[in-house]
Design an enzyme around this catalytic site. Structure first.
Site, short mmCIF file in Angstrom:
data_model
loop_
_atom_site.label_atom_id
_atom_site.label_comp_id
_atom_site.label_asym_id
_atom_site.label_seq_id
_atom_site.Cartn_x
_atom_site.Cartn_y
_atom_site.Cartn_z
CG ASN A 19 -50.44 51.19 66.85
OD1 ASN A 19 -49.96 52.15 67.42
ND2 ASN A 19 -50.05 49.94 67.09
CE LYS B 164 -58.58 45.01 75.64
NZ LYS B 164 -58.42 46.20 74.86
CG PHE C 166 -52.18 51.95 79.08
CD1 PHE C 166 -51.18 51.63 79.97
CD2 PHE C 166 -52.58 53.28 78.97
CE1 PHE C 166 -50.57 52.60 80.75
CE2 PHE C 166 -51.98 54.26 79.74
CZ PHE C 166 -50.98 53.92 80.64
CE LYS D 82 -41.24 49.72 46.48
NZ LYS D 82 -40.92 50.82 45.61
CE LYS E 116 -54.53 41.61 77.23
NZ LYS E 116 -53.73 42.19 76.16
CG ASP F 165 -54.02 42.92 69.17
OD1 ASP F 165 -53.21 42.87 70.11
OD2 ASP F 165 -55.07 43.59 69.21
N1 CTP Z 1 -50.61 43.94 74.86
C1 CTP Z 1 -49.56 43.03 75.04
N2 CTP Z 1 -49.23 42.19 74.01
C2 CTP Z 1 -49.89 42.23 72.84
C3 CTP Z 1 -50.99 43.13 72.68
C4 CTP Z 1 -51.32 43.98 73.72
O1 CTP Z 1 -48.96 42.99 76.11
N3 CTP Z 1 -49.53 41.39 71.87
C5 CTP Z 1 -50.91 44.85 76.00
C6 CTP Z 1 -50.92 46.32 75.64
O2 CTP Z 1 -49.63 46.89 75.80
C7 CTP Z 1 -51.92 46.88 76.63
C8 CTP Z 1 -52.88 45.73 76.88
O3 CTP Z 1 -52.20 44.55 76.42
O4 CTP Z 1 -51.31 47.21 77.87
C9 CTP Z 1 -54.19 45.86 76.16
O5 CTP Z 1 -53.94 46.13 74.79
P1 CTP Z 1 -55.12 46.45 73.78
O6 CTP Z 1 -54.56 46.61 72.42
O7 CTP Z 1 -55.99 47.54 74.35
O8 CTP Z 1 -56.00 45.14 73.87
P2 CTP Z 1 -55.82 43.72 73.28
O9 CTP Z 1 -55.51 42.78 74.40
O10 CTP Z 1 -54.82 43.75 72.16
O11 CTP Z 1 -57.28 43.40 72.76
P3 CTP Z 1 -58.16 44.20 71.64
O12 CTP Z 1 -57.16 44.70 70.60
O13 CTP Z 1 -59.07 43.14 71.11
O14 CTP Z 1 -58.88 45.31 72.33
#
Ligand code: CTP
Length: 399
Positions: free
Chosen positions: A210, A342, A328, A292, A346, A279
């Protein structure tokens, strides 16, 4: 004390401008790099040559001056570099212009273009300082995180004894230094910060990732270190250099980040997950023999499986009282609503809500939401400054 700091001293037209010579010289003695910007009117009171000699840098009165030709786009490059913009003396006129977003000379243009901390030392006649309009402008600037020092009561240029005198140079320099040199409220605490984006391998040469630059996490690690914490920085691959005194632990994938966080979690008083963790990851590296994937004319389907959520895993084993979890939430829509979800899902203490404009930028506009649902909205700030705002909240929770 200020050897790695750059300060822009903006001087507007008040007789107190003569005291700004002493401010420059004291800031220089503390090791700061100082650039002076003056309004045209201020140059009638003290000459630019005086400030040029004291600061050792060209004085900015006109952004198009040939003297500045070696500095590309001075109002942007200098303000980006600055740690503090100090406006001393600041007249009622300049306060009004800044509060209204007016940029009609070098000084006001630089204020408008800067996202660093700002400190204002007003100087004016008491009738002006007590004018409701000036009062409203000051209130507006305070809301936008402008710091103020003074004005003080005392003998004024008009002969009156009343409020309106600019604070003394020593007091202004010491306030500037206290804004730049962080308080030690995290001394003895261990803060774990994650940063950057993770990479999920498709084959030995390709990955899914990303746009995260890692800057917010690196700024948080730097700020926590400045405030006396011992810091563990776990980072996805970035182009950033390691913050002073910190050796980042570089991980590649979401799985790697989870493992590293679990290794250091037990000793942490707070975990700040600024990383953009994937994710989904590839179900298995597609090419089992580590070679590859070769091009063909057929569609290529990648099967992705969800990764383990690090924060959710941590919150299930919060254990020791007082351990603080900060997430975040980066959202393209319904920012606050999604961030709140969130926080709850969490079981976080704080969530920092921001939008994708934050990616690859030095600045961030954000809101902090706490467990009780209190929302604090912040204007666009340099990430280095935003980091301290976030740590102010973290520090209130850490025991
Ligand atoms: N995070 C985490 N572990 C993951 C994914 C995300 O601990 N596997 C944490 C990120 O570091 C961030 C928070 O969860 O502090 C929210 O991450 P974000 O990507 O905004 O949200 P998601 O929970 O992944 O949900 P979505 O992508 O559906 O918005």
């Amino acid at each position: 004390m200020l050897h790695d700091k750059t300060i822009i001293l903006a001087i507007s037209s008040s007789i107190a401008a003569y005291k700004s010579c002493e401010i420059v010289s004291q800031l220089k003695k503390l090791g700061a790099e100082v650039w002076v910007v003056m309004t045209r009117e201020a140059t009638n009171l003290v000459t630019p040559l005086t400030f040029r000699t004291l600061s050792g840098n060209p004085v900015i009165c006109d952004l198009f001056s040939p003297e500045l030709s070696k500095i590309p786009v001075p109002h942007i490059s200098l303000t980006k570099k600055a740690d503090l913009l100090l406006i001393a003396p600041c007249t009622a006129n300049i306060i009004g212009k800044i509060a209204s977003g007016i940029a009609d000379d070098a000084l006001t243009t630089m204020v408008l273009a800067s996202s660093c901390q700002k400190l204002i030392a007003p100087a004016m006649n008491p009738l002006m300082w007590n004018n409701v309009v000036v009062g409203d402008n000051v209130k507006r600037l305070k809301k936008l995180n402008f710091e103020f020092i003074g004005p003080e009561e005392g003998k004024l240029a008009c002969g009156d004894e009343d409020i309106g005198r600019m604070s003394e140079p020593e007091a202004i320099v010491s306030k500037a230094a206290s804004l730049l040199v962080a308080k030690q409220d995290l001394a003895g605490k261990h803060i774990l910060v994650t940063a950057g984006g993770t990479r999920e391998a498709i084959d030995p040469v390709r990955y899914i990732s990303n746009r995260s630059s890692g800057r917010m996490g690196y700024s948080l690690a730097t700020a926590a270190r400045e405030r006396g914490a011992s810091v563990t920085l776990i980072s996805g691959p970035t182009n950033l250099s390691a913050p002073l005194d910190i050796k980042p632990i570089i991980v590649e994938s979401a799985g790697g980040m989870l493992e590293a966080v679990m290794d250091y979690y037990n000793n942490a008083n707070a975990v700040i997950m600024a990383a953009a963790v994937a994710d989904y990851t590839t179900r298995k590296v597609q090419s089992t023999n580590q070679s590859k994937i070769k091009k063909s004319n057929k569609n290529l389907e990648l099967v992705l499986r969800p990764t383990q959520d690090i924060l959710a895993t941590l919150s299930k084993q919060k254990g020791r009282k007082g351990r603080v979890l900060v997430g975040f939430a980066l959202e393209t829509h319904d920012l606050i609503e999604n961030a709140k979800k969130k926080l709850k899902a969490k079981d976080l203490d704080l969530v920092v809500a921001n939008d994708p404009k934050t990616f690859d930028s030095d600045a961030i506009k954000f809101s902090i939401i706490d467990k009780k649902g209190k929302i604090s909205a912040f204007p666009q700030l340099a990430k280095s400054q935003a980091a301290h705002m976030i740590l102010d909240r973290v520090s209130a929770y850490v025991r």
